[in-house]
Design a protein around this motif. Structure first.
Motif, mmCIF file in Angstrom:
data_model
loop_
_atom_site.group_PDB
_atom_site.id
_atom_site.type_symbol
_atom_site.label_atom_id
_atom_site.label_comp_id
_atom_site.label_asym_id
_atom_site.label_seq_id
_atom_site.Cartn_x
_atom_site.Cartn_y
_atom_site.Cartn_z
ATOM 1 N N ARG A 1 -10.549 8.852 1.932
ATOM 2 C CA ARG A 1 -9.184 8.708 2.410
ATOM 3 C C ARG A 1 -9.344 8.875 3.947
ATOM 4 O O ARG A 1 -9.885 9.897 4.344
ATOM 5 C CB ARG A 1 -8.382 9.585 2.006
ATOM 6 C CG ARG A 1 -8.058 9.362 0.430
ATOM 7 C CD ARG A 1 -7.731 10.706 -0.546
ATOM 8 N NE ARG A 1 -6.784 11.418 -0.597
ATOM 9 C CZ ARG A 1 -6.405 12.644 -1.176
ATOM 10 N NH1 ARG A 1 -7.341 13.031 -1.773
ATOM 11 N NH2 ARG A 1 -5.390 13.169 -0.975
ATOM 12 N N ASP B 1 4.028 -3.649 5.372
ATOM 13 C CA ASP B 1 3.589 -3.930 3.955
ATOM 14 C C ASP B 1 2.947 -2.693 3.346
ATOM 15 O O ASP B 1 1.965 -2.618 2.689
ATOM 16 C CB ASP B 1 2.491 -4.962 4.024
ATOM 17 C CG ASP B 1 2.069 -5.578 2.670
ATOM 18 O OD1 ASP B 1 3.151 -5.405 1.814
ATOM 19 O OD2 ASP B 1 1.094 -6.084 2.191
ATOM 20 N N CYS B 2 3.890 -1.663 3.422
ATOM 21 C CA CYS B 2 3.409 -0.379 3.004
ATOM 22 C C CYS B 2 4.381 0.616 2.898
ATOM 23 O O CYS B 2 5.869 0.347 3.515
ATOM 24 C CB CYS B 2 2.286 0.263 3.801
ATOM 25 S SG CYS B 2 2.648 0.738 5.385
ATOM 26 N N SER C 1 -4.825 5.639 5.502
ATOM 27 C CA SER C 1 -4.192 5.745 4.260
ATOM 28 C C SER C 1 -3.254 6.696 4.083
ATOM 29 O O SER C 1 -2.481 7.201 3.445
ATOM 30 C CB SER C 1 -4.939 5.526 2.917
ATOM 31 O OG SER C 1 -5.781 6.576 3.076
ATOM 32 N N ARG D 1 0.770 -1.208 -0.083
ATOM 33 C CA ARG D 1 0.083 -0.059 0.087
ATOM 34 C C ARG D 1 0.760 1.289 -0.156
ATOM 35 O O ARG D 1 1.904 1.139 0.651
ATOM 36 C CB ARG D 1 -0.800 0.107 1.322
ATOM 37 C CG ARG D 1 -2.002 -0.797 1.473
ATOM 38 C CD ARG D 1 -2.447 -1.255 2.579
ATOM 39 N NE ARG D 1 -3.208 0.030 3.072
ATOM 40 C CZ ARG D 1 -3.195 0.422 4.558
ATOM 41 N NH1 ARG D 1 -2.330 -0.122 5.268
ATOM 42 N NH2 ARG D 1 -3.731 1.605 4.709
ATOM 43 N N HIS D 2 0.401 2.201 -0.779
ATOM 44 C CA HIS D 2 0.988 3.496 -0.473
ATOM 45 C C HIS D 2 0.408 4.330 0.399
ATOM 46 O O HIS D 2 -0.861 4.586 0.617
ATOM 47 C CB HIS D 2 0.873 4.226 -2.238
ATOM 48 C CG HIS D 2 1.307 5.616 -2.011
ATOM 49 N ND1 HIS D 2 2.817 6.122 -1.923
ATOM 50 C CD2 HIS D 2 0.717 6.940 -1.979
ATOM 51 C CE1 HIS D 2 2.807 7.329 -1.829
ATOM 52 N NE2 HIS D 2 1.458 8.050 -1.867
ATOM 53 N N ILE D 3 1.377 4.832 1.335
ATOM 54 C CA ILE D 3 0.552 5.892 2.425
ATOM 55 C C ILE D 3 1.029 7.014 2.155
ATOM 56 O O ILE D 3 2.398 7.352 1.927
ATOM 57 C CB ILE D 3 1.190 5.355 3.893
ATOM 58 C CG1 ILE D 3 0.878 3.724 4.030
ATOM 59 C CG2 ILE D 3 0.778 6.183 4.893
ATOM 60 C CD1 ILE D 3 -0.750 3.376 3.821
#
Ligand code: KIV
Ligand code: ZN
Length: 506
Positions: A197, A255-256, A222, A2-4
């Motif tokens: 978001r 995992d981001c 996010s 995931r893109h944070i």
């Protein structure tokens, strides 16, 4: 993976650090550096709070095109109008409206019933939405709000058109599992929230801001709101460099990742620290001077065998450059301006010329001019740009059998003001004289510190002062190879910030 998203609030919440006042040029320099750092959004200020904030949001909206620019507003029509106007040149503007939802804020601060609060949120968010395509809503003090009421407030903001929902731990009260469970609870109980978001905004009162932010990401947030060096109201905000590097180094677990260019981290940290006048603690994670130093023999031995024995990331990852190029009196304008760019400064030609002349003056007195010296020179130049008073001349008399006496002339535009005053020592006498010139009768000196910018007998002395009055607290900084001159520069710098705030508030 995931893109944070990273929202940097150094220029808004970060500026709420006691004593920190960035000038307009500091703010635009920092914003341009944040753009290079790769943040997704910059919260550039609270335009309705002062003309300075309005001008900063407008300037940053004009100059920064690589990320979104956000402005804060209460759920008040005039605040929202002001934010929209300040953001008018931004390519991706966001109006951030907030209203407190906790019982204590509703009763004592807002003096509102919960139903009134919902009405305000609805009006504020829908009005903001009518002026700006992206709107963020924050239920201030979310972590001390009643969960059911918080769900109603968030739903109301979504129905009114909010695109981003921010969950602030305004007073840094939460612990990680609890904060993550709040995010999960909202996701489960507020219809439509999954399509929005979710941003998190944590304060560091219990030292948990970074841990809370990262745990909330695991629960579905996010976007993280943070500030460089963790500056901000009271104990500060989640520190940008820590949240970013925690997710990068522990990508395997989290995992981001973020879009941050980590090699720009140290440069950004040093720039903010020098403009804010706040030193980074030696043992501060990631950017502290000791973050990559190894003291014990066992550790040093381990490092010599394999650096990963005691290092979980490499200093180069955050842009620590081992080969510090040192400039001296033979260095030309070209080498100097290249060094400025390497340090992250984007001064215009006038700025490069002015600071280069100062560099030359210093280089003639010092064997080597280091990066720290150059930061100090740029700082002083930018500080001076917006100041009312400039030092014209000064003379100090002091000795062991006499009262110290100062005679100081300050320039303000075309006028020169001269005063003299006694003091307990040469510096006290100079400060008393400056107070007379600026009519700063209610200003008190809170703290004074002097340190050498670099090592050696020819080091530049950097003086930092903090003054306070009814208009707030202001820090000032001055550098010179002469400590009295550095002290006077620092005091004039602080008085200039006080004069600006007084002008805005009067
Ligand atoms: O801490 C806070 O609640 C804030 C809001 C304005 C988001 O800074
Ligand atoms: Zn905050």
């Amino acid at each position: 993976m995931r893109h944070i998203e990273i929202l940097d609030t150094t220029l808004r919440d970060g500026e709420q650090t006691p004593g920190v006042r960035f000038s307009l040029s500091h703010k635009t320099e920092i914003a341009k550096q944040l753009e290079r750092l790769g943040v997704d959004a910059i919260e550039a200020g609270f335009p309705a709070s002062s003309k300075g904030d309005f001008d900063a949001v407008s300037a940053i909206s004009r100059e920064v095109k690589g990320c979104s620019v956000q402005a804060l507003a209460r759920c008040i029509k005039s605040d929202i109008d002001c934010a929209a106007e300040a953001l008018s040149d931004a390519c991706d503007p966001v109006i951030h409206v907030f209203l407190a939802t906790s019982p204590i804020h509703l009763e004592y601060k807002l003096k509102m019933t919960p139903e009134d609060a919902l009405e305000n949120i609805k009006e504020g968010v829908s009005y903001a939405k009518s002026l700006c395509r992206t709107v963020q809503f924050s239920p201030e003090d979310a972590t001390r709000s009643d969960r059911e009421f918080l769900c109603r407030a968030v739903k109301c903001a979504i129905d009114a058109g909010a695109d981003i929902i921010n969950i602030p731990d305004t007073v840094g009260y939460s612990v990680p599992e609890e904060y993550a469970s709040l995010v999960s609870y909202l996701l489960e109980n507020v219809e439509g929230l999954r399509e929005k978001r979710i941003s998190v905004h944590c304060h560091n009162d219990l030292g948990l801001a970074v841990a809370n932010s990262i745990t909330a990401v695991g629960a579905g947030a996010s976007r993280i709101e943070c500030a460089v060096n963790g500056i901000g109201e009271r104990a500060g905000n989640a520190s940008l460099e820590e949240v970013v590097m925690a997710m990068r180094v522990r990508r395997d677990f989290c995992d981001c990742d973020t879009g941050i260019v980590s090699k720009e981290i140290l440069r950004t940290s040093r720039m903010v620290s020098s403009f804010a006048g706040y030193d980074v603690a030696l043992n501060k994670a990631i950017v502290g001077q000791n973050a990559f130093s190894h003291e014990s023999g066992i550790h040093q031995h381990g490092m010599m065998e394999h650096r990963n024995t005691y290092e979980i990331m490499n200093p180069e990852d955050i842009g620590a450059d081992k080969s510090t190029l040192v400039l001296g009196k033979l260095s030309g304008r070209h080498a100097y301006s290249e060094r400025l760019a390497t340090l992250g400064y984007a001064l215009d030609t006038k700025g490069v010329d002015a600071t280069f002349n100062r560099f030359k003056e210093i280089a003639n007195k010092k064997v080597a001019v280091t990066d720290s010296d150059i930061r100090a020179i740029v700082n002083e130049y930018l500080d001076g740009l917006e100041g009312k008073y400039w030092i014209d001349t000064f003379q100090i008399q002091s000795g062991n059998h006499m009262k110290a006496m100062a005679l100081v002339s300050l320039r303000a535009g075309d006028e020169v003001f001269t005063e003299s005053a006694p003091g307990e020592g040469p510096i006290d006498a100079a400060f008393n004289t400056i107070n007379r010139i600026a009519h700063a009768d209610d200003v008190h000196l809170e703290s004074y510190s002097l340190k050498a910018v670099t090592e050696g007998a020819d080091a530049l002395g950097e003086v930092k002062v903090k003054i306070s009055s009814d208009h707030g607290a202001f820090t000032g900084r001055g550098v010179s190879t002469d400590v009295i001159k550095a002290s006077i520069k620092a005091y004039v710098n602080a008085i200039n910030k006080w004069t600006r705030a007084k002008g805005t508030n009067d």
